[in-house]
Design a protein around this motif. Structure first.
Motif, PDB file in Angstrom:
ATOM      1  N   ARG A 194       0.786  -1.216   0.025  1.00 27.03           N
ATOM      2  CA  ARG A 194      -0.061   0.160   0.267  1.00 27.03           C
ATOM      3  C   ARG A 194       0.838   1.158  -0.058  1.00 27.03           C
ATOM      4  O   ARG A 194       1.607   1.410   0.977  1.00 27.03           O
ATOM      5  CB  ARG A 194      -0.853  -0.157   1.171  1.00 27.03           C
ATOM      6  CG  ARG A 194      -1.767   1.068   1.257  1.00 27.03           C
ATOM      7  CD  ARG A 194      -3.120   0.926   2.259  1.00 27.03           C
ATOM      8  NE  ARG A 194      -3.970   0.030   1.702  1.00 27.03           N
ATOM      9  CZ  ARG A 194      -4.889   0.170   0.709  1.00 27.03           C
ATOM     10  NH1 ARG A 194      -5.209   1.425   0.196  1.00 27.03           N
ATOM     11  NH2 ARG A 194      -5.726  -0.799   0.399  1.00 27.03           N
ATOM     12  N   LEU A 253       1.291   5.369  -0.458  1.00 24.11           N
ATOM     13  CA  LEU A 253       0.572   6.795  -0.389  1.00 24.11           C
ATOM     14  C   LEU A 253       1.519   7.762  -1.280  1.00 24.11           C
ATOM     15  O   LEU A 253       2.623   8.052  -0.826  1.00 24.11           O
ATOM     16  CB  LEU A 253       0.433   7.338   0.942  1.00 24.11           C
ATOM     17  CG  LEU A 253      -0.007   8.778   1.203  1.00 24.11           C
ATOM     18  CD1 LEU A 253      -1.503   8.648   0.929  1.00 24.11           C
ATOM     19  CD2 LEU A 253       0.105   9.324   2.581  1.00 24.11           C
ATOM     20  N   GLU A 272      -2.949   5.027  -2.980  1.00 27.70           N
ATOM     21  CA  GLU A 272      -3.950   6.207  -2.693  1.00 27.70           C
ATOM     22  C   GLU A 272      -3.020   7.550  -2.756  1.00 27.70           C
ATOM     23  O   GLU A 272      -1.860   7.509  -2.780  1.00 27.70           O
ATOM     24  CB  GLU A 272      -4.083   6.082  -0.839  1.00 27.70           C
ATOM     25  CG  GLU A 272      -4.944   4.790  -0.751  1.00 27.70           C
ATOM     26  CD  GLU A 272      -5.514   4.768   0.944  1.00 27.70           C
ATOM     27  OE1 GLU A 272      -5.389   6.134   1.396  1.00 27.70           O
ATOM     28  OE2 GLU A 272      -5.508   3.898   1.163  1.00 27.70           O
ATOM     29  N   GLU A 316     -10.615   9.175  -8.128  1.00 28.18           N
ATOM     30  CA  GLU A 316     -11.217   8.053  -7.238  1.00 28.18           C
ATOM     31  C   GLU A 316     -11.613   7.009  -7.734  1.00 28.18           C
ATOM     32  O   GLU A 316     -11.707   5.795  -7.209  1.00 28.18           O
ATOM     33  CB  GLU A 316     -12.395   8.638  -6.385  1.00 28.18           C
ATOM     34  CG  GLU A 316     -11.788   9.950  -5.318  1.00 28.18           C
ATOM     35  CD  GLU A 316     -13.117  10.400  -4.607  1.00 28.18           C
ATOM     36  OE1 GLU A 316     -12.940  10.945  -3.510  1.00 28.18           O
ATOM     37  OE2 GLU A 316     -14.152  10.449  -5.197  1.00 28.18           O
ATOM     38  N   ASP A 327      -7.038   3.798  -5.049  1.00 30.53           N
ATOM     39  CA  ASP A 327      -7.747   3.352  -3.942  1.00 30.53           C
ATOM     40  C   ASP A 327      -8.644   4.431  -3.155  1.00 30.53           C
ATOM     41  O   ASP A 327      -9.679   4.233  -2.630  1.00 30.53           O
ATOM     42  CB  ASP A 327      -6.986   2.310  -3.135  1.00 30.53           C
ATOM     43  CG  ASP A 327      -6.663   1.190  -3.583  1.00 30.53           C
ATOM     44  OD1 ASP A 327      -7.212   0.188  -3.351  1.00 30.53           O
ATOM     45  OD2 ASP A 327      -5.657   1.320  -4.979  1.00 30.53           O
ATOM     46  N   ALA A 328      -7.864   5.636  -3.244  1.00 32.72           N
ATOM     47  CA  ALA A 328      -8.617   6.736  -2.287  1.00 32.72           C
ATOM     48  C   ALA A 328      -7.897   7.787  -2.655  1.00 32.72           C
ATOM     49  O   ALA A 328      -6.558   8.015  -2.913  1.00 32.72           O
ATOM     50  CB  ALA A 328      -8.604   6.396  -0.792  1.00 32.72           C
ATOM     51  N   HIS A 335      -7.249  11.920  -0.860  1.00 30.21           N
ATOM     52  CA  HIS A 335      -7.122  12.484   0.365  1.00 30.21           C
ATOM     53  C   HIS A 335      -6.842  13.983   0.005  1.00 30.21           C
ATOM     54  O   HIS A 335      -5.458  14.163  -0.423  1.00 30.21           O
ATOM     55  CB  HIS A 335      -6.462  12.074   1.383  1.00 30.21           C
ATOM     56  CG  HIS A 335      -6.645  10.524   1.618  1.00 30.21           C
ATOM     57  ND1 HIS A 335      -7.833  10.199   2.175  1.00 30.21           N
ATOM     58  CD2 HIS A 335      -5.685   9.379   1.501  1.00 30.21           C
ATOM     59  CE1 HIS A 335      -7.528   8.685   2.348  1.00 30.21           C
ATOM     60  NE2 HIS A 335      -6.320   8.365   1.849  1.00 30.21           N
TER      61      HIS A 335
END
Length: 398
Positions: free
Chosen positions: A3, A5, A37, A55, A59-60, A62
């Motif tokens: 994962r 970022l 993300e 999106e 995955d996301a 922010h």
């Protein structure tokens, strides 16, 4: 599967400008093998439809937005800091708090630009930094022709940036930069084993598109310059061409049209529209339409660093390009085989005129240029190298 970022200093969509393109495509290439993300710091307001588009891909997403004045207020401590202003400009406490709260969810932080790298300092999560350009080199060059307050900022800031870029390259698990020339500037020829060159690619749709033909040039040829037009190196290039190069070309082709294509034209650029034969378009939905109209694409860059997407995009569309040595950096193109290199106003005008005179040369250069981009500058090829470097970081024992 990890994962990751990806920290972005602006919303990387829609795909306008080199910075957004690189942030978007590096994240998308990582997402082929990992959960990715995005964390975005940008000026308010942002385009909500653009957020929704991202999106659907990642995955996301922010998003932290702030009014423009907050970014400028952030730079006040930087006046007396050893760190560059850019690291202060993009630093917000709410983002730090979010990272502290969510850090344990991620296996890797991928920082885009030095602007976001400060967020990763002090975190236990390993981080990779994409320096993109040597911004220090860009600022050093800009300091030579800067005016107003920038005459005082650039000479100090480029030195602070270079120290910071070197420190980031040495302290990160891995770092990327866009050209060999920029790498050499940052490292001063020293061994930085975890700093590697990662070039840009072109939008896939450019290579999926069948390029246009090469009509004989009569009296009214079209020349195109493409770029974000509030960026000083682009401003300078457009003004330099319009005032020092174009008049010579007009002597051979009185009806020549010079199109300055790109968003956010500054007052200096807008004023070029008063020059004979010059049109400043401002933002356009699809710059490809204008590139395809070009008999020759010109990139007379005298300042800047990194790799010129405008050159790659023109080459991908098989348009003949006349460029300076600076704008060719990072592109494995041979003069008079894939494009034409000319430095100095007289040489640039002469080479452009000669290309306008020869339909065969324009066709030859355009075809060779497209073949080169297809073989070396696709995001699928570049993404493979990116994922291999990131895999090496993820596989290290913690």
């Amino acid at each position: 599967m990890a994962r990751i970022l990806s920290l972005c200093s602006r919303l990387p969509y829609p795909l306008t400008g080199g910075a957004k393109l690189r942030m978007f495509y590096t994240a998308r290439e990582l997402a082929r093998e990992h959960d990715v993300e995005l964390l975005v710091v940008d000026e308010a307001p942002v385009n909500q439809s653009a957020v929704e588009a991202l999106e659907r891909i990642f995955d996301a997403v922010h998003v932290f937005t702030y009014p423009a004045y907050r970014f400028y207020v952030n730079t006040i401590p930087g006046v007396v800091s050893r760190r560059p202003l850019q690291t202060h400009y993009y630093r917000f406490g709410a983002v730090d708090e979010w990272l502290d709260k969510h850090e344990d969810r991620f296996d890797l932080f991928y920082c885009n630009h030095v602007r976001t790298s400060e967020y990763a300092r002090g975190q236990e999560t390993p981080h990779v930094v994409d320096l993109v350009d040597a911004i220090s080199r860009n600022y050093r060059e800009a300091s030579r022709d800067s005016t107003g307050i920038w005459r005082f900022i650039y000479p100090v800031e480029w030195r602070r940036l270079k120290r910071y870029e070197r420190r980031v390259a040495q302290s990160s698990a891995h770092s990327f930069i866009i050209t060999d020339e920029d790498r050499e500037f940052v490292t001063d020829g020293e061994s930085f084993p975890t700093l590697s060159v990662l070039p840009n690619g072109v939008k896939p749709e450019l290579l999926e598109h069948t390029p246009g033909g090469y009509d004989p040039v009569e009296r009214d040829p079209t020349l195109v310059f493409l770029g974000k037009m509030d960026y000083f190196p682009n401003e300078d290039a457009a003004a330099y061409f319009a005032t020092e190069i174009l008049p010579t070309i007009r002597g051979e082709y009185p009806g020549v049209e010079f199109l300055v294509v790109g968003s956010s034209p500054s007052d200096r650029v807008r004023a070029l529209g008063d020059e004979p034969g010059v049109t400043v378009t401002g933002f356009v939905e699809d710059p490809r339409d204008y590139l395809e109209r070009a008999d020759v694409v010109v990139t007379p860059m005298r300042h800047g660093a990194g790799m010129q997407n405008k050159v790659l995009e023109a080459m991908a569309l098989a348009r003949p390009v006349v460029t300076t040595s600076l704008a060719r950096e990072g592109i494995d193109a041979v003069d008079d085989e894939h494009l034409v290199v000319a430095d100095g106003a007289g040489a640039f005008a002469d080479e452009t005129t000669e290309l306008l005179d020869s339909r065969a040369d324009r066709r030859r250069l355009g075809a060779n240029a497209r073949d080169l981009v297809t073989s070396k500058y696709t995001w699928s090829r570049i993404g493979q190298n990116l994922r291999e470097a990131v895999a090496g970081v993820l596989e290290r024992p913690t």
